[in-house]
Design a protein around this motif. Sequence first.
Motif, PDB file in Angstrom:
ATOM      1  N   SER A 133       0.842  -1.198   0.000  1.00 37.96           N
ATOM      2  CA  SER A 133       0.000   0.000   0.000  1.00 37.96           C
ATOM      3  C   SER A 133       0.876   1.247   0.000  1.00 37.96           C
ATOM      4  O   SER A 133       1.567   1.535   0.981  1.00 37.96           O
ATOM      5  N   ALA A 134       0.840   2.013  -1.095  1.00 36.13           N
ATOM      6  CA  ALA A 134       1.669   3.217  -1.197  1.00 36.13           C
ATOM      7  C   ALA A 134       1.266   4.250  -0.153  1.00 36.13           C
ATOM      8  O   ALA A 134       2.125   4.860   0.499  1.00 36.13           O
ATOM      9  N   ALA A 135      -0.032   4.449   0.023  1.00 33.18           N
ATOM     10  CA  ALA A 135      -0.507   5.420   1.002  1.00 33.18           C
ATOM     11  C   ALA A 135      -0.164   4.984   2.423  1.00 33.18           C
ATOM     12  O   ALA A 135       0.276   5.790   3.244  1.00 33.18           O
ATOM     13  N   GLY A 136      -0.349   3.691   2.706  1.00 34.71           N
ATOM     14  CA  GLY A 136      -0.049   3.182   4.040  1.00 34.71           C
ATOM     15  C   GLY A 136       1.427   3.291   4.376  1.00 34.71           C
ATOM     16  O   GLY A 136       1.803   3.701   5.480  1.00 34.71           O
ATOM     17  N   LEU A 137       2.291   2.952   3.398  1.00 37.61           N
ATOM     18  CA  LEU A 137       3.729   3.036   3.623  1.00 37.61           C
ATOM     19  C   LEU A 137       4.159   4.487   3.814  1.00 37.61           C
ATOM     20  O   LEU A 137       4.982   4.793   4.681  1.00 37.61           O
ATOM     21  N   ALA A 138       3.590   5.392   3.004  1.00 34.99           N
ATOM     22  CA  ALA A 138       3.941   6.810   3.129  1.00 34.99           C
ATOM     23  C   ALA A 138       3.571   7.356   4.504  1.00 34.99           C
ATOM     24  O   ALA A 138       4.337   8.116   5.115  1.00 34.99           O
ATOM     25  N   MET A 139       2.413   6.958   5.016  1.00 40.20           N
ATOM     26  CA  MET A 139       2.000   7.427   6.337  1.00 40.20           C
ATOM     27  C   MET A 139       2.916   6.887   7.428  1.00 40.20           C
ATOM     28  O   MET A 139       3.276   7.602   8.372  1.00 40.20           O
ATOM     29  N   LEU A 140       3.318   5.632   7.306  1.00 39.93           N
ATOM     30  CA  LEU A 140       4.243   5.056   8.282  1.00 39.93           C
ATOM     31  C   LEU A 140       5.596   5.769   8.257  1.00 39.93           C
ATOM     32  O   LEU A 140       6.195   6.033   9.299  1.00 39.93           O
ATOM     33  N   LEU A 141       6.079   6.098   7.059  1.00 39.19           N
ATOM     34  CA  LEU A 141       7.351   6.798   6.937  1.00 39.19           C
ATOM     35  C   LEU A 141       7.253   8.235   7.442  1.00 39.19           C
ATOM     36  O   LEU A 141       8.223   8.777   7.985  1.00 39.19           O
ATOM     37  N   MET A 142       6.085   8.842   7.265  1.00 40.94           N
ATOM     38  CA  MET A 142       5.899  10.203   7.775  1.00 40.94           C
ATOM     39  C   MET A 142       5.968  10.228   9.295  1.00 40.94           C
ATOM     40  O   MET A 142       6.422  11.208   9.893  1.00 40.94           O
ATOM     41  N   VAL A 145      10.245   8.228   9.734  1.00 35.80           N
ATOM     42  CA  VAL A 145      11.436   8.752   9.064  1.00 35.80           C
ATOM     43  C   VAL A 145      11.410  10.278   8.944  1.00 35.80           C
ATOM     44  O   VAL A 145      12.445  10.938   9.068  1.00 35.80           O
ATOM     45  N   TYR A 146      10.238  10.833   8.700  1.00 35.39           N
ATOM     46  CA  TYR A 146      10.139  12.288   8.515  1.00 35.39           C
ATOM     47  C   TYR A 146      10.714  13.072   9.704  1.00 35.39           C
ATOM     48  O   TYR A 146      11.519  13.994   9.509  1.00 35.39           O
ATOM     49  N   PRO A 147      10.356  12.739  10.950  1.00 36.47           N
ATOM     50  CA  PRO A 147      10.962  13.454  12.082  1.00 36.47           C
ATOM     51  C   PRO A 147      12.486  13.304  12.134  1.00 36.47           C
ATOM     52  O   PRO A 147      13.194  14.247  12.507  1.00 36.47           O
ATOM     53  N   SER A 158      12.175  18.382   0.731  1.00 34.30           N
ATOM     54  CA  SER A 158      13.077  17.264   0.442  1.00 34.30           C
ATOM     55  C   SER A 158      12.660  16.018   1.210  1.00 34.30           C
ATOM     56  O   SER A 158      12.681  14.906   0.667  1.00 34.30           O
ATOM     57  N   ALA A 159      12.282  16.189   2.476  1.00 32.53           N
ATOM     58  CA  ALA A 159      11.882  15.040   3.302  1.00 32.53           C
ATOM     59  C   ALA A 159      10.616  14.386   2.765  1.00 32.53           C
ATOM     60  O   ALA A 159      10.542  13.160   2.647  1.00 32.53           O
ATOM     61  N   THR A 160       9.628  15.198   2.427  1.00 31.99           N
ATOM     62  CA  THR A 160       8.384  14.625   1.895  1.00 31.99           C
ATOM     63  C   THR A 160       8.571  14.121   0.469  1.00 31.99           C
ATOM     64  O   THR A 160       7.913  13.171   0.047  1.00 31.99           O
ATOM     65  N   GLY A 161       9.500  14.736  -0.272  1.00 30.57           N
ATOM     66  CA  GLY A 161       9.738  14.309  -1.655  1.00 30.57           C
ATOM     67  C   GLY A 161      10.288  12.900  -1.730  1.00 30.57           C
ATOM     68  O   GLY A 161       9.839  12.085  -2.539  1.00 30.57           O
ATOM     69  N   VAL A 162      11.250  12.584  -0.869  1.00 29.76           N
ATOM     70  CA  VAL A 162      11.843  11.242  -0.907  1.00 29.76           C
ATOM     71  C   VAL A 162      10.839  10.201  -0.418  1.00 29.76           C
ATOM     72  O   VAL A 162      10.817   9.058  -0.906  1.00 29.76           O
ATOM     73  N   ILE A 163       9.981  10.578   0.511  1.00 29.32           N
ATOM     74  CA  ILE A 163       8.945   9.656   0.986  1.00 29.32           C
ATOM     75  C   ILE A 163       7.909   9.402  -0.108  1.00 29.32           C
ATOM     76  O   ILE A 163       7.439   8.281  -0.295  1.00 29.32           O
ATOM     77  N   ALA A 164       7.581  10.463  -0.857  1.00 27.24           N
ATOM     78  CA  ALA A 164       6.580  10.325  -1.924  1.00 27.24           C
ATOM     79  C   ALA A 164       7.053   9.393  -3.036  1.00 27.24           C
ATOM     80  O   ALA A 164       6.243   8.713  -3.676  1.00 27.24           O
ATOM     81  N   THR A 165       8.377   9.351  -3.284  1.00 29.45           N
ATOM     82  CA  THR A 165       8.897   8.486  -4.354  1.00 29.45           C
ATOM     83  C   THR A 165       9.205   7.075  -3.861  1.00 29.45           C
ATOM     84  O   THR A 165       9.644   6.236  -4.642  1.00 29.45           O
ATOM     85  N   GLY A 166       8.964   6.813  -2.583  1.00 30.55           N
ATOM     86  CA  GLY A 166       9.333   5.523  -2.007  1.00 30.55           C
ATOM     87  C   GLY A 166       8.602   4.334  -2.583  1.00 30.55           C
ATOM     88  O   GLY A 166       9.078   3.198  -2.465  1.00 30.55           O
ATOM     89  N   SER A 167       7.452   4.558  -3.213  1.00 26.91           N
ATOM     90  CA  SER A 167       6.673   3.444  -3.774  1.00 26.91           C
ATOM     91  C   SER A 167       6.568   3.549  -5.296  1.00 26.91           C
ATOM     92  O   SER A 167       5.621   3.037  -5.894  1.00 26.91           O
ATOM     93  N   CYS A 168       7.539   4.219  -5.920  1.00 25.45           N
ATOM     94  CA  CYS A 168       7.425   4.441  -7.371  1.00 25.45           C
ATOM     95  C   CYS A 168       7.578   3.158  -8.173  1.00 25.45           C
ATOM     96  O   CYS A 168       7.088   3.066  -9.303  1.00 25.45           O
ATOM     97  N   LEU A 169       8.246   2.151  -7.618  1.00 26.77           N
ATOM     98  CA  LEU A 169       8.367   0.859  -8.297  1.00 26.77           C
ATOM     99  C   LEU A 169       7.382  -0.128  -7.666  1.00 26.77           C
ATOM    100  O   LEU A 169       7.443  -0.364  -6.464  1.00 26.77           O
TER     101      LEU A 169
END
Length: 302
Positions: A133-142, A145-147, A158-169
Amino acid sequence: MIGFLIATATTVVVAYLIFHRYHPQTVLIFSGLFMLLCAIPLSMKPLMDEDQTTGSAFLDVFDQITQTFGNLGAKLGLIIMAVGGFSLVMDRVGASSALVAIATKPLQKINKPYVVLASTYILAQTLCLIIPSAAGLAMLLMVTVYPLLRSLGISKLSATGVIATGSCLDLGPASSNANMAAQTSGMTVQEYFIQYQLPVALVVVASVFILHYFVQQYFDRKAGTTPDKADWDEIKAELAGIKRSSGGKSALAQRAANGGSDTAAKTKADTKEAERVDKPTPKAYALLPFTPLVLLIVSRLS
Protein backbone atom coordinates in the motif's frame (compact mmCIF):
# COMPACT_ATOMS: atom_id res chain seq x y z
CA MET A 1 -2.06 5.36 -38.75
CA ILE A 2 -5.69 6.20 -38.06
CA GLY A 3 -5.77 3.65 -35.25
CA PHE A 4 -2.68 5.20 -33.68
CA LEU A 5 -4.22 8.69 -33.80
CA ILE A 6 -7.48 7.44 -32.26
CA ALA A 7 -5.59 5.63 -29.49
CA THR A 8 -3.46 8.72 -28.79
CA ALA A 9 -6.49 11.03 -28.69
CA THR A 10 -8.35 8.62 -26.41
CA THR A 11 -5.37 8.40 -24.05
CA VAL A 12 -5.17 12.21 -23.86
CA VAL A 13 -8.90 12.49 -23.11
CA VAL A 14 -8.69 9.76 -20.45
CA ALA A 15 -5.72 11.50 -18.80
CA TYR A 16 -7.61 14.82 -18.85
CA LEU A 17 -10.74 13.34 -17.28
CA ILE A 18 -8.86 11.44 -14.57
CA PHE A 19 -6.77 14.52 -13.79
CA HIS A 20 -9.99 16.48 -13.31
CA ARG A 21 -11.20 13.87 -10.80
CA TYR A 22 -13.76 12.02 -12.91
CA HIS A 23 -14.48 8.47 -11.74
CA PRO A 24 -11.45 6.52 -13.07
CA GLN A 25 -13.19 3.14 -13.46
CA THR A 26 -16.05 4.67 -15.47
CA VAL A 27 -13.66 6.65 -17.67
CA LEU A 28 -11.52 3.59 -18.41
CA ILE A 29 -14.50 1.33 -19.17
CA PHE A 30 -16.06 3.79 -21.63
CA SER A 31 -12.72 4.59 -23.26
CA GLY A 32 -12.08 0.87 -23.77
CA LEU A 33 -15.59 0.45 -25.17
CA PHE A 34 -15.02 3.36 -27.55
CA MET A 35 -11.73 1.92 -28.83
CA LEU A 36 -13.27 -1.53 -29.34
CA LEU A 37 -16.06 0.07 -31.40
CA CYS A 38 -13.46 1.96 -33.45
CA ALA A 39 -11.58 -1.28 -34.05
CA ILE A 40 -14.54 -2.81 -35.91
CA PRO A 41 -14.20 -0.79 -39.16
CA LEU A 42 -10.41 -0.45 -38.87
CA SER A 43 -9.49 -4.12 -38.35
CA MET A 44 -9.77 -6.91 -40.88
CA LYS A 45 -9.88 -9.48 -38.07
CA PRO A 46 -13.13 -9.94 -36.10
CA LEU A 47 -13.09 -9.36 -32.35
CA MET A 48 -14.24 -12.91 -31.58
CA ASP A 49 -13.69 -16.30 -33.15
CA GLU A 50 -16.30 -17.67 -35.50
CA ASP A 51 -17.54 -20.22 -32.98
CA GLN A 52 -17.98 -17.54 -30.28
CA THR A 53 -19.38 -14.62 -32.24
CA THR A 54 -22.94 -13.39 -31.66
CA GLY A 55 -23.39 -12.70 -35.38
CA SER A 56 -23.24 -8.96 -34.85
CA ALA A 57 -19.95 -7.05 -34.70
CA PHE A 58 -21.60 -4.44 -32.46
CA LEU A 59 -22.80 -7.03 -29.94
CA ASP A 60 -19.44 -8.81 -30.07
CA VAL A 61 -17.92 -5.75 -28.40
CA PHE A 62 -20.09 -6.16 -25.32
CA ASP A 63 -19.62 -9.94 -25.31
CA GLN A 64 -15.85 -9.43 -25.42
CA ILE A 65 -16.04 -7.12 -22.40
CA THR A 66 -18.21 -9.63 -20.53
CA GLN A 67 -15.76 -12.48 -21.16
CA THR A 68 -12.74 -10.34 -20.25
CA PHE A 69 -14.28 -9.21 -16.98
CA GLY A 70 -15.33 -12.76 -16.19
CA ASN A 71 -11.85 -14.20 -16.73
CA LEU A 72 -10.12 -11.41 -14.80
CA GLY A 73 -12.59 -11.56 -11.94
CA ALA A 74 -12.31 -15.32 -11.55
CA LYS A 75 -8.50 -15.46 -11.75
CA LEU A 76 -6.64 -12.20 -11.23
CA GLY A 77 -9.45 -10.61 -9.23
CA LEU A 78 -9.16 -13.23 -6.50
CA ILE A 79 -5.38 -12.72 -6.33
CA ILE A 80 -5.77 -8.95 -5.99
CA MET A 81 -8.40 -9.36 -3.25
CA ALA A 82 -6.11 -11.74 -1.38
CA VAL A 83 -3.20 -9.30 -1.67
CA GLY A 84 -5.36 -6.41 -0.50
CA GLY A 85 -6.71 -8.46 2.39
CA PHE A 86 -3.23 -9.47 3.51
CA SER A 87 -2.06 -5.85 3.43
CA LEU A 88 -5.06 -4.76 5.50
CA VAL A 89 -4.51 -7.50 8.10
CA MET A 90 -0.83 -6.56 8.45
CA ASP A 91 -1.85 -2.96 9.06
CA ARG A 92 -4.59 -3.83 11.54
CA VAL A 93 -2.40 -6.07 13.71
CA GLY A 94 0.40 -3.49 13.73
CA ALA A 95 2.89 -5.66 11.84
CA SER A 96 3.63 -2.95 9.26
CA SER A 97 4.31 -0.36 11.96
CA ALA A 98 6.60 -2.74 13.84
CA LEU A 99 8.57 -3.48 10.66
CA VAL A 100 9.06 0.20 9.79
CA ALA A 101 10.08 1.06 13.36
CA ILE A 102 12.84 -1.59 13.30
CA ALA A 103 13.96 -0.82 9.73
CA THR A 104 14.47 2.90 10.41
CA LYS A 105 16.84 2.40 13.36
CA PRO A 106 20.02 2.03 11.21
CA LEU A 107 19.32 5.43 9.62
CA GLN A 108 19.54 7.10 13.02
CA LYS A 109 23.24 6.17 13.25
CA ILE A 110 24.22 7.96 10.01
CA ASN A 111 25.39 11.53 10.58
CA LYS A 112 25.30 12.74 6.95
CA PRO A 113 21.92 14.43 6.26
CA TYR A 114 21.73 13.85 2.51
CA VAL A 115 23.08 10.30 2.76
CA VAL A 116 20.25 9.58 5.19
CA LEU A 117 17.82 11.28 2.80
CA ALA A 118 18.91 9.19 -0.18
CA SER A 119 19.04 6.02 1.94
CA THR A 120 15.43 6.65 2.92
CA TYR A 121 14.45 5.94 -0.68
CA ILE A 122 16.21 2.53 -0.61
CA LEU A 123 14.54 1.75 2.70
CA ALA A 124 11.11 2.78 1.41
CA GLN A 125 11.47 0.82 -1.83
CA THR A 126 12.60 -2.26 0.09
CA LEU A 127 9.65 -1.96 2.47
CA CYS A 128 7.37 -1.59 -0.56
CA LEU A 129 8.07 -5.26 -1.30
CA ILE A 130 6.47 -6.11 2.02
CA ILE A 131 3.95 -3.25 2.40
CA PRO A 132 2.32 -2.84 -1.03
CA SER A 133 0.00 0.00 0.00
CA ALA A 134 1.67 3.22 -1.20
CA ALA A 135 -0.51 5.42 1.00
CA GLY A 136 -0.05 3.18 4.04
CA LEU A 137 3.73 3.04 3.62
CA ALA A 138 3.94 6.81 3.13
CA MET A 139 2.00 7.43 6.34
CA LEU A 140 4.24 5.06 8.28
CA LEU A 141 7.35 6.80 6.94
CA MET A 142 5.90 10.20 7.77
CA VAL A 143 5.54 9.10 11.38
CA THR A 144 8.96 7.45 11.67
CA VAL A 145 11.44 8.75 9.06
CA TYR A 146 10.14 12.29 8.51
CA PRO A 147 10.96 13.45 12.08
CA LEU A 148 14.43 11.90 11.72
CA LEU A 149 15.09 13.79 8.47
CA ARG A 150 13.84 17.05 9.95
CA SER A 151 16.03 16.59 13.04
CA LEU A 152 19.04 16.48 10.68
CA GLY A 153 18.05 19.83 9.15
CA ILE A 154 16.55 18.45 5.92
CA SER A 155 13.90 20.75 4.44
CA LYS A 156 10.23 19.82 4.48
CA LEU A 157 10.04 19.53 0.68
CA SER A 158 13.08 17.26 0.44
CA ALA A 159 11.88 15.04 3.30
CA THR A 160 8.38 14.63 1.89
CA GLY A 161 9.74 14.31 -1.65
CA VAL A 162 11.84 11.24 -0.91
CA ILE A 163 8.94 9.66 0.99
CA ALA A 164 6.58 10.33 -1.92
CA THR A 165 8.90 8.49 -4.35
CA GLY A 166 9.33 5.52 -2.01
CA SER A 167 6.67 3.44 -3.77
CA CYS A 168 7.43 4.44 -7.37
CA LEU A 169 8.37 0.86 -8.30
CA ASP A 170 5.50 -1.61 -7.96
CA LEU A 171 7.49 -4.70 -7.04
CA GLY A 172 7.06 -8.11 -5.50
CA PRO A 173 4.44 -10.80 -5.07
CA ALA A 174 2.37 -8.60 -2.74
CA SER A 175 1.73 -6.09 -5.55
CA SER A 176 -1.57 -6.47 -7.39
CA ASN A 177 -0.07 -4.74 -10.45
CA ALA A 178 2.82 -7.21 -10.52
CA ASN A 179 0.34 -10.08 -10.37
CA MET A 180 -1.64 -8.56 -13.22
CA ALA A 181 1.50 -8.03 -15.32
CA ALA A 182 2.59 -11.62 -14.72
CA GLN A 183 -0.88 -12.89 -15.66
CA THR A 184 -0.88 -10.81 -18.85
CA SER A 185 2.63 -12.00 -19.75
CA GLY A 186 1.66 -15.62 -19.28
CA MET A 187 4.15 -16.39 -16.53
CA THR A 188 4.14 -17.01 -12.81
CA VAL A 189 4.57 -14.06 -10.44
CA GLN A 190 7.75 -15.72 -9.13
CA GLU A 191 9.31 -15.83 -12.58
CA TYR A 192 8.16 -12.29 -13.38
CA PHE A 193 9.58 -10.84 -10.15
CA ILE A 194 12.92 -12.68 -9.97
CA GLN A 195 13.86 -12.75 -13.66
CA TYR A 196 12.37 -9.48 -14.95
CA GLN A 197 11.46 -7.04 -12.17
CA LEU A 198 14.42 -7.51 -9.84
CA PRO A 199 17.28 -6.85 -12.33
CA VAL A 200 15.62 -3.66 -13.56
CA ALA A 201 14.71 -2.57 -10.03
CA LEU A 202 18.31 -2.78 -8.80
CA VAL A 203 19.47 -0.38 -11.52
CA VAL A 204 16.55 2.00 -11.00
CA VAL A 205 16.93 2.07 -7.20
CA ALA A 206 20.65 2.83 -7.46
CA SER A 207 19.97 5.60 -10.00
CA VAL A 208 17.22 7.22 -7.94
CA PHE A 209 19.40 6.99 -4.81
CA ILE A 210 22.14 8.99 -6.55
CA LEU A 211 19.65 11.46 -8.03
CA HIS A 212 18.01 12.10 -4.66
CA TYR A 213 21.40 12.82 -3.11
CA PHE A 214 22.37 15.46 -5.68
CA VAL A 215 19.00 16.86 -6.79
CA GLN A 216 17.67 17.50 -3.28
CA GLN A 217 20.94 19.23 -2.36
CA TYR A 218 20.71 21.41 -5.46
CA PHE A 219 17.16 22.57 -4.84
CA ASP A 220 17.74 23.05 -1.10
CA ARG A 221 20.80 25.15 -1.87
CA LYS A 222 18.81 27.13 -4.43
CA ALA A 223 16.00 27.75 -1.93
CA GLY A 224 18.40 28.44 0.93
CA THR A 225 17.08 25.55 3.02
CA THR A 226 20.22 23.43 3.42
CA PRO A 227 20.91 21.95 6.90
CA ASP A 228 23.55 24.61 7.68
CA LYS A 229 20.89 27.31 7.10
CA ALA A 230 18.00 25.45 8.76
CA ASP A 231 15.69 27.26 11.15
CA TRP A 232 16.31 25.03 14.18
CA ASP A 233 13.72 26.80 16.32
CA GLU A 234 11.06 26.00 13.73
CA ILE A 235 12.26 22.40 13.43
CA LYS A 236 12.22 21.89 17.19
CA ALA A 237 8.71 23.36 17.42
CA GLU A 238 7.54 21.08 14.57
CA LEU A 239 9.07 17.97 16.12
CA ALA A 240 7.58 18.85 19.49
CA GLY A 241 4.17 19.05 17.83
CA ILE A 242 4.69 15.65 16.20
CA LYS A 243 5.63 14.07 19.53
CA ARG A 244 2.61 15.58 21.26
CA SER A 245 0.25 14.31 18.56
CA SER A 246 1.75 10.79 18.56
CA GLY A 247 2.39 10.47 22.29
CA GLY A 248 -0.20 9.95 25.00
CA LYS A 249 -3.80 9.55 23.94
CA SER A 250 -4.53 9.58 20.26
CA ALA A 251 -7.16 11.87 18.80
CA LEU A 252 -9.47 8.90 18.54
CA ALA A 253 -8.98 8.10 22.22
CA GLN A 254 -9.65 11.69 23.25
CA ARG A 255 -12.78 11.91 21.14
CA ALA A 256 -14.07 8.63 22.52
CA ALA A 257 -13.28 9.71 26.10
CA ASN A 258 -14.98 13.08 25.64
CA GLY A 259 -18.04 11.55 24.09
CA GLY A 260 -17.59 13.54 20.90
CA SER A 261 -18.99 10.85 18.58
CA ASP A 262 -22.35 11.36 17.01
CA THR A 263 -23.69 7.93 17.87
CA ALA A 264 -23.06 5.24 20.45
CA ALA A 265 -21.94 2.84 17.74
CA LYS A 266 -19.37 5.31 16.46
CA THR A 267 -18.10 5.93 20.00
CA LYS A 268 -17.65 2.20 20.51
CA ALA A 269 -15.80 1.84 17.19
CA ASP A 270 -13.56 4.81 18.02
CA THR A 271 -12.76 3.36 21.44
CA LYS A 272 -11.73 0.05 19.89
CA GLU A 273 -9.58 1.87 17.33
CA ALA A 274 -7.94 3.94 20.07
CA GLU A 275 -7.17 0.81 22.08
CA ARG A 276 -5.64 -0.81 18.99
CA VAL A 277 -3.46 2.24 18.25
CA ASP A 278 -2.28 2.67 21.85
CA LYS A 279 -1.55 -1.02 22.44
CA PRO A 280 2.14 -1.83 21.84
CA THR A 281 2.85 -4.28 19.03
CA PRO A 282 5.21 -7.21 19.70
CA LYS A 283 8.46 -6.85 17.73
CA ALA A 284 8.06 -10.40 16.42
CA TYR A 285 5.11 -9.15 14.35
CA ALA A 286 7.65 -7.39 12.11
CA LEU A 287 8.37 -10.79 10.54
CA LEU A 288 4.77 -11.34 9.41
CA PRO A 289 4.85 -9.03 6.34
CA PHE A 290 7.72 -11.13 4.93
CA THR A 291 5.38 -14.11 4.50
CA PRO A 292 4.58 -13.59 0.75
CA LEU A 293 8.25 -13.01 -0.10
CA VAL A 294 9.38 -16.12 1.80
CA LEU A 295 6.70 -18.25 0.12
CA LEU A 296 7.77 -16.81 -3.24
CA ILE A 297 11.42 -17.80 -2.73
CA VAL A 298 10.58 -21.25 -1.28
CA SER A 299 8.20 -22.11 -4.12
CA ARG A 300 10.77 -20.90 -6.64
CA LEU A 301 13.55 -23.08 -5.20
CA SER A 302 11.40 -26.19 -4.76
